[in-house]
Design a protein around this motif. Structure first.
Motif, PDB file in Angstrom:
ATOM      1  N   SER A   1       0.853  -1.188   0.000  1.00 57.63           N
ATOM      2  CA  SER A   1       0.000   0.000   0.000  1.00 57.63           C
ATOM      3  C   SER A   1       0.888   1.237   0.000  1.00 57.63           C
ATOM      4  O   SER A   1       1.464   1.592   1.032  1.00 57.63           O
ATOM      5  CB  SER A   1      -0.915   0.011   1.235  1.00 57.63           C
ATOM      6  OG  SER A   1      -1.679   1.205   1.262  1.00 57.63           O
ATOM      7  N   PRO A   2       1.042   1.889  -1.157  1.00 58.92           N
ATOM      8  CA  PRO A   2       1.869   3.099  -1.210  1.00 58.92           C
ATOM      9  C   PRO A   2       1.087   4.315  -0.767  1.00 58.92           C
ATOM     10  O   PRO A   2      -0.115   4.424  -1.025  1.00 58.92           O
ATOM     11  CB  PRO A   2       2.240   3.194  -2.688  1.00 58.92           C
ATOM     12  CG  PRO A   2       1.064   2.595  -3.386  1.00 58.92           C
ATOM     13  CD  PRO A   2       0.544   1.501  -2.484  1.00 58.92           C
ATOM     14  N   GLY A   3       1.765   5.230  -0.108  1.00 60.50           N
ATOM     15  CA  GLY A   3       1.151   6.513   0.217  1.00 60.50           C
ATOM     16  C   GLY A   3       1.508   7.510  -0.868  1.00 60.50           C
ATOM     17  O   GLY A   3       2.407   7.285  -1.670  1.00 60.50           O
ATOM     18  N   GLY A   4       0.779   8.631  -0.920  1.00 62.32           N
ATOM     19  CA  GLY A   4       1.065   9.650  -1.922  1.00 62.32           C
ATOM     20  C   GLY A   4       2.390  10.328  -1.657  1.00 62.32           C
ATOM     21  O   GLY A   4       2.777  10.526  -0.511  1.00 62.32           O
ATOM     22  N   VAL A   5       3.105  10.652  -2.718  1.00 63.35           N
ATOM     23  CA  VAL A   5       4.362  11.381  -2.559  1.00 63.35           C
ATOM     24  C   VAL A   5       4.052  12.768  -2.035  1.00 63.35           C
ATOM     25  O   VAL A   5       3.208  13.480  -2.575  1.00 63.35           O
ATOM     26  CB  VAL A   5       5.114  11.475  -3.898  1.00 63.35           C
ATOM     27  CG1 VAL A   5       6.327  12.391  -3.765  1.00 63.35           C
ATOM     28  CG2 VAL A   5       5.557  10.094  -4.335  1.00 63.35           C
ATOM     29  N   LYS A   6       4.706  13.174  -0.968  1.00 59.42           N
ATOM     30  CA  LYS A   6       4.444  14.455  -0.341  1.00 59.42           C
ATOM     31  C   LYS A   6       5.581  15.425  -0.631  1.00 59.42           C
ATOM     32  O   LYS A   6       6.727  15.134  -0.367  1.00 59.42           O
ATOM     33  CB  LYS A   6       4.269  14.286   1.169  1.00 59.42           C
ATOM     34  CG  LYS A   6       3.095  13.382   1.541  1.00 59.42           C
ATOM     35  CD  LYS A   6       2.992  13.218   3.036  1.00 59.42           C
ATOM     36  CE  LYS A   6       1.833  12.309   3.395  1.00 59.42           C
ATOM     37  NZ  LYS A   6       1.716  12.111   4.866  1.00 59.42           N
ATOM     38  N   ASN A   7       5.231  16.550  -1.150  1.00 60.06           N
ATOM     39  CA  ASN A   7       6.207  17.592  -1.432  1.00 60.06           C
ATOM     40  C   ASN A   7       6.160  18.578  -0.268  1.00 60.06           C
ATOM     41  O   ASN A   7       5.297  19.446  -0.206  1.00 60.06           O
ATOM     42  CB  ASN A   7       5.853  18.283  -2.748  1.00 60.06           C
ATOM     43  CG  ASN A   7       6.914  19.282  -3.146  1.00 60.06           C
ATOM     44  OD1 ASN A   7       7.682  19.749  -2.323  1.00 60.06           O
ATOM     45  ND2 ASN A   7       6.938  19.623  -4.408  1.00 60.06           N
ATOM     46  N   VAL A   8       7.091  18.434   0.676  1.00 60.76           N
ATOM     47  CA  VAL A   8       7.039  19.259   1.872  1.00 60.76           C
ATOM     48  C   VAL A   8       7.791  20.567   1.695  1.00 60.76           C
ATOM     49  O   VAL A   8       7.850  21.368   2.616  1.00 60.76           O
ATOM     50  CB  VAL A   8       7.617  18.493   3.088  1.00 60.76           C
ATOM     51  CG1 VAL A   8       6.807  17.263   3.369  1.00 60.76           C
ATOM     52  CG2 VAL A   8       9.074  18.123   2.862  1.00 60.76           C
ATOM     53  N   GLY A   9       8.346  20.805   0.514  1.00 65.09           N
ATOM     54  CA  GLY A   9       9.085  22.040   0.286  1.00 65.09           C
ATOM     55  C   GLY A   9       8.242  23.127  -0.330  1.00 65.09           C
ATOM     56  O   GLY A   9       8.756  24.188  -0.659  1.00 65.09           O
ATOM     57  N   THR A  10       6.941  22.864  -0.483  1.00 71.97           N
ATOM     58  CA  THR A  10       6.100  23.855  -1.133  1.00 71.97           C
ATOM     59  C   THR A  10       4.968  24.297  -0.241  1.00 71.97           C
ATOM     60  O   THR A  10       4.594  23.631   0.705  1.00 71.97           O
ATOM     61  CB  THR A  10       5.484  23.295  -2.427  1.00 71.97           C
ATOM     62  OG1 THR A  10       4.632  22.203  -2.065  1.00 71.97           O
ATOM     63  CG2 THR A  10       6.547  22.802  -3.367  1.00 71.97           C
ATOM     64  N   THR A  11       4.420  25.434  -0.556  1.00 72.57           N
ATOM     65  CA  THR A  11       3.277  25.940   0.176  1.00 72.57           C
ATOM     66  C   THR A  11       2.000  25.282  -0.296  1.00 72.57           C
ATOM     67  O   THR A  11       1.061  25.105   0.471  1.00 72.57           O
ATOM     68  CB  THR A  11       3.152  27.469  -0.019  1.00 72.57           C
ATOM     69  OG1 THR A  11       4.384  28.075   0.360  1.00 72.57           O
ATOM     70  CG2 THR A  11       2.031  28.041   0.815  1.00 72.57           C
TER      71      THR A  11
END
Length: 235
Positions: A183-193
């Motif tokens: 079960s993959p989770g969504g890729v999270k881009n934590v460098g953006t607003t």
């Protein structure tokens, strides 16, 4: 952490009746893992709002249309395609003028602009920050080769998951078997607003004078994270 994993594995060593539990009916181990990488973005977007407060609706519309024309002229000057400029959510709402007094209405237009050549980022964004009637700025960055980057992240995450599972299997004196669920989770881009094309964008109504230009002019590195949950059969 290893003690917690061992406990999970020991509980899963005993078959569970399918009718009594949604857990698999065979001995198994479940692990959670993730992979992360930093990368340099090569595409950016800026969202902002054009608003005009005026008791005269026609005057408010003229002001908004003037600002839109100025933004278009700026993009043409910098060689940014006008097709990457989107105006949406035109609405009239009760508003306030510069002195904080109620006006008959405030005309608001949301603007979404994609900048595909980040070498032009500062030249495009800096003039926007000082234009009157523009507020609610938010920026985001991404990479055009995102699919390949996510595939590499997933491979790293699965490798980490197997490493964790093998540690548990050895501790339980079992052999790690086949994968029976992922079960993959969504890729999270934590460098953006915000997401580059996110439809549920929520504006932070900040005037440029109250926010450092550096917050919008810098192109920051991105940290992408790929979590994954894997179930392995224990033999």
């Amino acid at each position: 952490m290893l003690k917690q994993f061992a406990l999970v594995a020991s509980l899963a060593l005993f078959p569970v009746a399918a009718s009594a539990s949604p857990l698999p009916s065979y001995p198994f181990v479940h692990v959670s893992a993730e992979a992360s990488r930093y990368t340099t973005p090569n595409i950016g977007a800026i969202d902002f709002m054009i608003s005009a407060s005026d008791a005269d609706p026609a005057q408010a519309r003229d002001t908004v249309e003037t600002r839109i024309a100025e933004v278009r002229a700026l993009l043409q000057e910098q060689g940014v395609p006008l097709a990457d400029l989107e105006t949406r959510d035109v609405r009239r709402e009760p508003g306030m003028d510069a002195a904080g007094k109620d006006t008959a209405q405030e005309l608001r237009v949301s603007v979404h602009l994609i900048v595909r050549d980040l070498s032009k980022w500062r030249a495009v964004v800096a003039p926007l920050l000082v234009k009157p009637n523009l507020n609610g700025f938010a920026t985001s960055f991404d990479i055009t080769e995102r699919d390949a980057f996510e595939a590499a992240l997933m491979a790293d995450a699965l490798q980490d998951a197997r490493r964790r599972a093998e540690i548990i299997a050895r501790g339980a004196r079992r052999k790690l078997g086949a994968v029976t669920g992922v079960s993959p989770g969504g890729v999270k881009n934590v460098g953006t607003t915000m997401g580059l094309v996110r439809p549920d964008f929520s504006y932070n109504r900040s005037k440029p004078s109250n926010v450092g230009a550096r917050d919008f002019l810098n192109v920051d590195a991105l940290k992408l994270i790929q979590p994954v949950d894997v179930v392995y059969k224990l033999e």
